[in-house]
Design a protein around this motif. Structure first.
Motif, PDB file in Angstrom:
ATOM      1  N   ILE A  25       0.832  -1.210   0.000  1.00 25.13           N
ATOM      2  CA  ILE A  25       0.000   0.000   0.000  1.00 25.13           C
ATOM      3  C   ILE A  25       0.863   1.254   0.000  1.00 25.13           C
ATOM      4  CG2 ILE A  25      -1.650   1.345   1.367  1.00 25.13           C
ATOM      5  CD1 ILE A  25      -2.868  -1.345   2.262  1.00 25.13           C
ATOM      6  N   ALA A  26       2.002   1.207   0.683  1.00 26.16           N
ATOM      7  CA  ALA A  26       2.885   2.378   0.748  1.00 26.16           C
ATOM      8  C   ALA A  26       3.316   2.824  -0.645  1.00 26.16           C
ATOM      9  CB  ALA A  26       4.114   2.049   1.606  1.00 26.16           C
ATOM     10  N   ILE A  27       3.641   1.871  -1.508  1.00 25.28           N
ATOM     11  CA  ILE A  27       4.070   2.199  -2.874  1.00 25.28           C
ATOM     12  C   ILE A  27       2.894   2.764  -3.672  1.00 25.28           C
ATOM     13  CG2 ILE A  27       4.934   1.247  -5.042  1.00 25.28           C
ATOM     14  CD1 ILE A  27       6.459  -0.846  -3.342  1.00 25.28           C
ATOM     15  N   ALA A  28       1.755   2.082  -3.605  1.00 25.07           N
ATOM     16  CA  ALA A  28       0.571   2.530  -4.353  1.00 25.07           C
ATOM     17  C   ALA A  28       0.118   3.909  -3.882  1.00 25.07           C
ATOM     18  CB  ALA A  28      -0.556   1.510  -4.178  1.00 25.07           C
ATOM     19  N   ASP A  29       0.143   4.135  -2.577  1.00 19.00           N
ATOM     20  CA  ASP A  29      -0.273   5.409  -1.988  1.00 19.00           C
ATOM     21  C   ASP A  29       0.648   6.544  -2.452  1.00 19.00           C
ATOM     22  OD1 ASP A  29      -1.710   7.135  -0.298  1.00 19.00           O
ATOM     23  OD2 ASP A  29      -0.358   6.756   1.389  1.00 19.00           O
ATOM     24  N   ALA A  30       1.951   6.270  -2.429  1.00 22.45           N
ATOM     25  CA  ALA A  30       2.922   7.294  -2.829  1.00 22.45           C
ATOM     26  C   ALA A  30       2.780   7.639  -4.309  1.00 22.45           C
ATOM     27  CB  ALA A  30       4.340   6.797  -2.531  1.00 22.45           C
TER      28      ALA A  30
END
Length: 363
Positions: free
Chosen positions: A312-317
């Motif tokens: 999620i951290a990658i997608a969110d960023a």
């Protein structure tokens, strides 16, 4: 005579394996395929079709088949849909063979399958008065015809299959309801800030791209989708003069904003069943952690950060980088991907970054 009425060890074993599907966590489609296959094995049929009603008001349609190609299934659907519908409503299992006046039905089946069909069994699937569908089996493997013993076996199987199918429908409907509620909650959150409209949905889709690239199981993907949709749910607890601040936040307001993962996790903890919500909790609580340990709220590093949160951290960023804000214009996809790659090993799991880059290259 008595021996013919007793189920063999092989038949009992198949029935036991079928009953175990009731507690299986397989997807509905997988369960239907297994039921179709086991029905054929049980009475040593050559081929078969499983008919189900996709909705309360809809007609029966083939949902699984064994030993049949698409063209044959399509023809059988056209020729038998009316007959199967009326037979299923009647609720009585029957054997069709030449001596019972089933010539027209057998001819139709023979034409559709491009082979001689000597006999068929039709088994209505009914549970607690609910008409679910019908199981149609064709031809015995030994060249004989279906008889009373086959019908007894099939009726036992059909009663089990109906319970299993009804249960899978119930679970599927519960999952649809859960997802609808989650989407409604994330949409309500997005509606507070016009600049983040659709953010949770986009993050969910991007996260699933990574999940498929690393071949996560379907069950894990379902959890990831829900966690991604809810990753910012804690912002419900952030007051408007912080959440809707048009410019970069000062230190005091930034500290307030940084509390949203904890607030979100507290909300998730109130939802039952807790066993289902644990991994969603992980995504909500830890999606702001960084791979080098400089993130928040717990300062986790590397593989200490749950997988769902690392994805999620990658997608969110990525979505944040490419989205317009009041104080800056979003970057294009190429620039965003370059920035994500630069932060691999610092902010993001480097292996997941590579998976994300591969997945985006295929879009």
């Amino acid at each position: 005579m008595e021996q013919r009425n007793v189920f063999t060890a092989e038949e009992v074993e198949i029935l036991i394996e079928v009953s175990a599907l009731l507690s299986s966590d397989l997807r509905g489609e997988e369960i239907l395929e297994i039921l179709m296959e086991q029905a054929v094995f049980l009475v040593k049929a050559e081929t078969g079709i499983l008919w189900l009603r996709p909705g309360e008001e809809k007609d029966l349609v083939p949902v699984a088949a064994y030993g049949l190609d698409f063209a044959s299934v399509n023809l059988l659907h056209k020729q038998f849909k009316g007959y199967v519908e009326s037979l299923t409503v009647g609720g009585k299992s029957i054997i069709t063979k030449e001596k019972t006046g089933g010539n027209i039905l057998l001819e139709n089946a023979s034409f559709a399958m491009n082979m001689a069909v000597k006999s068929m069994v039709f088994l209505p699937l009914i549970n607690k008065g609910r008409i679910l569908g019908c199981l149609q089996l064709m031809n015995k493997q030994d060249g004989g015809v279906f008889g009373p013993r086959d019908l007894r076996l099939c009726n036992t199987f059909a009663s089990q299959a109906a319970v299993i199918i009804d249960n899978s429908f119930l679970i599927a409907n519960q999952e649809k309801l859960m997802l609808s509620l989650i989407r409604a909650l994330s949409s309500a959150l997005d509606a507070r800030d016009p600049y983040t409209q659709g953010h949770s949905e986009r993050v969910s889709k991007l996260a699933l791209l990574i999940a498929r690239e690393i071949q996560m199981s379907h069950k894990q993907q379902v959890v990831l989708q829900r966690a991604a949709l809810l990753h910012d749910v804690g912002k419900i607890g952030i007051r408007d003069n912080v959440l809707l601040e048009p410019g970069p936040l000062d230190e005091q307001r930034w500290q307030i904003m940084k509390s949203h993962p904890v607030i979100g996790a507290q909300i998730i903890q109130q939802i039952e069943p807790k066993s289902m919500m644990q991994q969603i909790y992980d995504g909500v609580m830890y999606h702001q952690e960084k791979y080098d340990g400089t993130g928040y709220p717990s300062g986790l590093r590397g593989k200490e950060i749950p997988l769902v949160a690392r994805i999620i951290a990658i997608a969110d960023a990525y979505d944040a980088i490419t989205s317009d804000r009041p104080y800056r214009k979003g970057k294009d996809a190429k620039e965003a991907l370059e920035e994500i790659e630069r932060c691999a090993g610092k902010h993001f799991d480097p292996q997941l970054v590579q998976a994300f880059l591969r997945a985006m290259a295929e879009q």
